[in-house]
Design an enzyme around this catalytic site. Structure first.
Site, PDB file in Angstrom:
ATOM      1  N   ASN A   1       0.683   1.132   6.683  1.00 46.60           N
ATOM      2  CA  ASN A   1       1.383   1.153   5.401  1.00 46.60           C
ATOM      3  C   ASN A   1       0.424   1.711   4.354  1.00 46.60           C
ATOM      4  OD1 ASN A   1       2.868   0.706   3.095  1.00 46.60           O
ATOM      5  ND2 ASN A   1       2.613  -1.530   3.104  1.00 46.60           N
TER       6      ASN A   1
ATOM      7  N   LYS B   1       1.098   2.527   1.417  1.00 48.92           N
ATOM      8  CA  LYS B   1       1.496   2.158   0.050  1.00 48.92           C
ATOM      9  C   LYS B   1       1.504   3.447  -0.800  1.00 48.92           C
ATOM     10  CE  LYS B   1      -0.218  -2.406   0.905  1.00 48.92           C
ATOM     11  NZ  LYS B   1      -0.653  -3.682   0.400  1.00 48.92           N
TER      12      LYS B   1
ATOM     13  N   HIS C   1       9.089  -5.338   0.802  1.00 48.08           N
ATOM     14  CA  HIS C   1       7.654  -5.628   0.737  1.00 48.08           C
ATOM     15  C   HIS C   1       7.399  -6.473  -0.524  1.00 48.08           C
ATOM     16  CE1 HIS C   1       3.365  -5.176   0.262  1.00 48.08           C
ATOM     17  NE2 HIS C   1       3.319  -4.801   1.534  1.00 48.08           N
TER      18      HIS C   1
ATOM     19  N   GLU D   1       5.241  -6.430  -2.718  1.00 45.87           N
ATOM     20  CA  GLU D   1       4.913  -5.679  -3.940  1.00 45.87           C
ATOM     21  C   GLU D   1       6.193  -5.231  -4.637  1.00 45.87           C
ATOM     22  OE1 GLU D   1       2.266  -2.963  -1.980  1.00 45.87           O
ATOM     23  OE2 GLU D   1       0.831  -4.603  -1.724  1.00 45.87           O
TER      24      GLU D   1
ATOM     25  N   GLU E   1       4.265 -11.556   6.038  1.00 45.89           N
ATOM     26  CA  GLU E   1       3.139 -11.154   5.196  1.00 45.89           C
ATOM     27  C   GLU E   1       2.923 -12.190   4.101  1.00 45.89           C
ATOM     28  OE1 GLU E   1       2.168  -6.718   5.433  1.00 45.89           O
ATOM     29  OE2 GLU E   1       3.642  -6.977   3.864  1.00 45.89           O
TER      30      GLU E   1
ATOM     31  N   GLY F   1      -4.252  -7.567   0.975  1.00 49.63           N
ATOM     32  CA  GLY F   1      -5.286  -6.850   0.225  1.00 49.63           C
ATOM     33  C   GLY F   1      -6.402  -7.732  -0.302  1.00 49.63           C
TER      34      GLY F   1
ATOM     35  N   SER G   1      -4.402  -8.233   5.372  1.00 50.76           N
ATOM     36  CA  SER G   1      -5.835  -8.098   5.674  1.00 50.76           C
ATOM     37  C   SER G   1      -6.139  -7.952   7.164  1.00 50.76           C
ATOM     38  CB  SER G   1      -6.617  -9.275   5.073  1.00 50.76           C
ATOM     39  OG  SER G   1      -6.505  -9.255   3.656  1.00 50.76           O
TER      40      SER G   1
HETATM   41  P1  PGA Z   1      -3.353  -5.089   3.633  1.00 53.09           P
HETATM   42  O1  PGA Z   1      -1.806  -4.848   3.264  1.00 53.09           O
HETATM   43  O2  PGA Z   1      -3.506  -4.788   5.098  1.00 53.09           O
HETATM   44  O3  PGA Z   1      -4.118  -4.146   2.760  1.00 53.09           O
HETATM   45  O4  PGA Z   1      -3.645  -6.532   3.338  1.00 53.09           O
HETATM   46  C1  PGA Z   1      -0.780  -5.183   4.148  1.00 53.09           C
HETATM   47  C2  PGA Z   1       0.564  -4.883   3.533  1.00 53.09           C
HETATM   48  O5  PGA Z   1       0.754  -5.092   2.327  1.00 53.09           O
HETATM   49  O6  PGA Z   1       1.477  -4.422   4.230  1.00 53.09           O
END
Ligand code: PGA
Length: 252
Positions: A8, A10, A94, A96, A166, A172, A212
């Site tokens: 992903n 983003k 997601h 976000e 998630e 992140g 992560s």
């Molecule tokens: P990350 O993000 O691996 O940077 O923690 C995962 C995600 O948001 O899909």
């Protein structure tokens, strides 16, 4: 069940960098025993596909879609458009998008159903935030989000849909959720699928973990019962590092 790994990106990589990522990734040794997809920004899908040529790994994924087929929805992209483009998976809900763009459980359900009807596998993201986790509300939040997402989905098809657990506090942050905790969350997600459909479907649906994930911890998740893959953000931005993560996920 085949492991599914989704990169992903983003909001990273326009067309030029997207093409370069795909070419660099394709130069790496890639395991055929697992399914690998890359979720790229809409404007970069064409470049990613052009760099793929006839290759089918990684599969193309979108990070978002609208629910209607077409119409007066300025700025949106429909499942049919993505399907026409050869997109196989699409992230839905997601955290976000839920947090920054007001995506509700109801919208997530409508998007997932529309994608499924268009022949694209919805990858439905669910998970609690830190406060909810501290209050011991993980199961309640998951049941609520999963039940709403399943509202318009059908049980048919080889891979009818995918869930990504998630936990927001792990995205992140470098604070990966312990595999055992992820396993428990995945069981709650499967129980909600079983309640709506059947135990056999719940067993068939892939539930992947995100938050992560990197090359150091991927094996821990992959070897945990009920964890069928990973959604990888930060650790997918470097194509060689992501290819290494994919190989690590498939020690065969
Ligand atoms: P990350 O993000 O691996 O940077 O923690 C995962 C995600 O948001 O899909």
């Amino acid at each position: 069940m085949r492991t599914l790994l989704i990169a992903n990106w983003k909001m990273h990589y326009g067309p030029m960098k997207a093409g370069g990522w795909v070419r660099a990734f394709r130069r790496e040794r890639l395991p055929k025993e697992i399914d690998i997809a890359v979720a790229v920004p809409h404007v970069s899908l064409a470049a990613a596909r052009a760099s793929l040529g006839r290759a089918s790994i990684p599969a193309l994924a979108s990070q978002n879609s609208f629910w209607a087929k077409e119409g007066a929805y300025t700025g949106e992209v429909s499942p049919d458009m993505l399907q026409e483009f050869g997109v196989q998976y699409c992230l839905v809900g997601h955290s976000e998008r839920r947090a920054l763009l007001g995506e509700t459980d109801e919208m997530v359900g409508k998007k997932a159903a529309a994608l499924q009807s268009a022949g694209i596998v919805p990858v439905i993201c669910v998970g609690e935030n830190e406060a909810q986790n501290k209050k011991g509300e993980v199961n309640k939040i998951l049941r609520q989000q999963v039940t709403a997402a399943l509202a318009g989905l059908k049980p048919e098809g080889k891979t009818p849909f995918v869930f990504a657990y998630e936990p927001i506090w792990s995205i992140g942050t470098g604070k990966a959720c312990p595999a055992q905790k992820a396993k428990e969350a995945h069981e709650v997600i499967r129980a909600a699928i079983q309640k709506k459909f059947s135990a056999s479907l719940a067993d068939k649906v892939r539930v992947i973990y995100g938050g992560s994930v990197d090359a150091n911890n991927i094996s821990e998740y992959i070897t945990t019962t009920g964890v069928n893959g990973a959604l990888v953000g930060g650790a997918s931005l470097d194509p060689r590092a992501f290819a290494f993560l994919c190989r690590t996920a498939n020690p065969a």
